[in-house]
Design a protein around this motif. Structure first.
Motif, PDB file in Angstrom:
ATOM      1  N   LEU A 187     -63.382  -8.981  14.714  1.00  0.00           N
ATOM      2  CA  LEU A 187     -62.819  -7.547  14.984  1.00  0.00           C
ATOM      3  C   LEU A 187     -63.990  -7.520  16.660  1.00  0.00           C
ATOM      4  N   PHE A 188     -64.786  -7.676  17.248  1.00  0.00           N
ATOM      5  CA  PHE A 188     -65.226  -8.200  18.453  1.00  0.00           C
ATOM      6  C   PHE A 188     -63.844  -8.661  19.788  1.00  0.00           C
ATOM      7  N   LYS A 189     -63.783  -9.993  19.352  1.00  0.00           N
ATOM      8  CA  LYS A 189     -62.613 -10.468  19.700  1.00  0.00           C
ATOM      9  C   LYS A 189     -61.430 -10.153  20.298  1.00  0.00           C
ATOM     10  N   ILE A 190     -60.828  -9.165  19.081  1.00  0.00           N
ATOM     11  CA  ILE A 190     -59.332  -8.499  18.436  1.00  0.00           C
ATOM     12  C   ILE A 190     -59.812  -7.586  19.530  1.00  0.00           C
ATOM     13  N   ILE A 191     -60.843  -6.687  19.595  1.00  0.00           N
ATOM     14  CA  ILE A 191     -60.703  -5.512  20.574  1.00  0.00           C
ATOM     15  C   ILE A 191     -60.488  -5.885  21.759  1.00  0.00           C
ATOM     16  N   SER A 192     -61.200  -6.363  22.323  1.00  0.00           N
ATOM     17  CA  SER A 192     -61.299  -6.884  23.592  1.00  0.00           C
ATOM     18  C   SER A 192     -60.533  -6.773  24.155  1.00  0.00           C
ATOM     19  N   LYS A 193     -60.009  -8.511  23.164  1.00  0.00           N
ATOM     20  CA  LYS A 193     -58.805  -8.704  24.318  1.00  0.00           C
ATOM     21  C   LYS A 193     -57.753  -7.849  24.240  1.00  0.00           C
ATOM     22  N   ALA A 194     -57.182  -6.231  22.914  1.00  0.00           N
ATOM     23  CA  ALA A 194     -56.424  -5.548  23.431  1.00  0.00           C
ATOM     24  C   ALA A 194     -57.097  -4.499  24.238  1.00  0.00           C
ATOM     25  N   LEU A 195     -58.543  -4.252  24.856  1.00  0.00           N
ATOM     26  CA  LEU A 195     -59.121  -3.194  25.809  1.00  0.00           C
ATOM     27  C   LEU A 195     -58.150  -4.254  27.413  1.00  0.00           C
ATOM     28  N   THR A 196     -58.681  -5.798  26.966  1.00  0.00           N
ATOM     29  CA  THR A 196     -58.208  -6.190  28.840  1.00  0.00           C
ATOM     30  C   THR A 196     -56.624  -6.354  28.521  1.00  0.00           C
ATOM     31  N   PHE A 197     -55.992  -6.474  27.578  1.00  0.00           N
ATOM     32  CA  PHE A 197     -54.500  -7.372  27.534  1.00  0.00           C
ATOM     33  C   PHE A 197     -53.487  -5.803  27.415  1.00  0.00           C
ATOM     34  N   LYS A 198     -53.858  -5.054  26.492  1.00  0.00           N
ATOM     35  CA  LYS A 198     -52.775  -4.269  25.784  1.00  0.00           C
ATOM     36  C   LYS A 198     -52.568  -2.666  26.246  1.00  0.00           C
ATOM     37  N   VAL A 199     -54.072  -2.404  27.062  1.00  0.00           N
ATOM     38  CA  VAL A 199     -54.494  -0.651  27.502  1.00  0.00           C
ATOM     39  C   VAL A 199     -54.643  -1.025  28.389  1.00  0.00           C
ATOM     40  N   ARG A 200     -53.965  -0.357  29.089  1.00  0.00           N
ATOM     41  CA  ARG A 200     -52.556   0.660  30.470  1.00  0.00           C
ATOM     42  C   ARG A 200     -53.761   1.702  30.748  1.00  0.00           C
ATOM     43  N   ASP A 201     -54.648   1.606  30.609  1.00  0.00           N
ATOM     44  CA  ASP A 201     -55.750   3.322  30.604  1.00  0.00           C
ATOM     45  C   ASP A 201     -56.525   2.924  32.088  1.00  0.00           C
ATOM     46  N   ARG A 202     -56.117   3.917  32.872  1.00  0.00           N
ATOM     47  CA  ARG A 202     -56.375   3.192  34.384  1.00  0.00           C
ATOM     48  C   ARG A 202     -58.211   3.768  34.371  1.00  0.00           C
ATOM     49  N   ASP A 203     -58.454   4.331  33.363  1.00  0.00           N
ATOM     50  CA  ASP A 203     -60.022   5.106  32.639  1.00  0.00           C
ATOM     51  C   ASP A 203     -60.678   3.688  31.641  1.00  0.00           C
ATOM     52  N   LEU A 204     -60.108   2.952  31.595  1.00  0.00           N
ATOM     53  CA  LEU A 204     -60.892   2.036  30.440  1.00  0.00           C
ATOM     54  C   LEU A 204     -60.318   0.557  31.341  1.00  0.00           C
ATOM     55  N   GLN A 205     -60.253   0.904  32.580  1.00  0.00           N
ATOM     56  CA  GLN A 205     -60.476  -0.820  33.562  1.00  0.00           C
ATOM     57  C   GLN A 205     -62.469  -1.200  33.320  1.00  0.00           C
ATOM     58  N   MET A 206     -63.174  -0.231  33.025  1.00  0.00           N
ATOM     59  CA  MET A 206     -64.366  -0.265  33.330  1.00  0.00           C
ATOM     60  C   MET A 206     -65.232  -0.275  31.609  1.00  0.00           C
ATOM     61  N   VAL A 207     -64.855  -0.917  31.376  1.00  0.00           N
ATOM     62  CA  VAL A 207     -64.934   0.067  29.606  1.00  0.00           C
ATOM     63  C   VAL A 207     -65.810  -1.674  28.836  1.00  0.00           C
ATOM     64  N   ASN A 208     -66.763  -2.416  28.447  1.00  0.00           N
ATOM     65  CA  ASN A 208     -67.563  -3.771  28.378  1.00  0.00           C
ATOM     66  C   ASN A 208     -67.547  -3.189  26.284  1.00  0.00           C
ATOM     67  N   LEU A 209     -67.125  -4.354  25.867  1.00  0.00           N
ATOM     68  CA  LEU A 209     -67.576  -3.745  24.184  1.00  0.00           C
ATOM     69  C   LEU A 209     -69.280  -4.759  24.181  1.00  0.00           C
ATOM     70  N   VAL A 210     -70.160  -3.715  23.223  1.00  0.00           N
ATOM     71  CA  VAL A 210     -71.331  -4.510  23.608  1.00  0.00           C
ATOM     72  C   VAL A 210     -71.972  -5.144  21.739  1.00  0.00           C
ATOM     73  N   ASP A 211     -71.110  -4.587  20.797  1.00  0.00           N
ATOM     74  CA  ASP A 211     -71.579  -4.600  19.779  1.00  0.00           C
ATOM     75  C   ASP A 211     -70.688  -4.509  18.648  1.00  0.00           C
ATOM     76  N   VAL A 212     -69.655  -5.115  17.002  1.00  0.00           N
ATOM     77  CA  VAL A 212     -69.088  -4.589  15.959  1.00  0.00           C
ATOM     78  C   VAL A 212     -70.581  -4.623  15.241  1.00  0.00           C
ATOM     79  N   LYS A 213     -70.482  -3.893  14.252  1.00  0.00           N
ATOM     80  CA  LYS A 213     -71.588  -3.454  13.297  1.00  0.00           C
ATOM     81  C   LYS A 213     -70.220  -3.173  12.029  1.00  0.00           C
TER      82      LYS A 213
END
Length: 70
Positions: A13-39
């Motif tokens: 899930l961590f890998k999938i969500i981080s790839k989605a944030l990096t490559f799929k989401v085009r929102d400029r407000d989310l450019q500086m978001v880093n995933l820390v953990d998934v539980k």
């Protein structure tokens, strides 16, 4: 469910969500978001995703994440 299996699912899930944030989401407000953990819950009913941001306005980032969920 085995804790090892849950940890593997958390890792995937961590890998999938981080790839989605990096490559799929085009929102400029989310450019500086880093995933820390998934539980994951033991019964896999929900997942908590922890993130950090370098953006000073955290409320704006939270609203952008709410807009981009699918």
């Amino acid at each position: 469910m085995s804790r090892i299996r849950i940890q593997r699912l958390e890792s995937e899930l961590f890998k999938i969500i981080s790839k989605a944030l990096t490559f799929k989401v085009r929102d400029r407000d989310l450019q500086m978001v880093n995933l820390v953990d998934v539980k994951l819950a033991n019964d896999l009913s929900y997942a908590k995703v922890y993130y950090t941001t370098l953006e000073p306005n955290i409320k704006q980032v939270h609203k952008a994440l709410e807009r981009s969920k699918g």
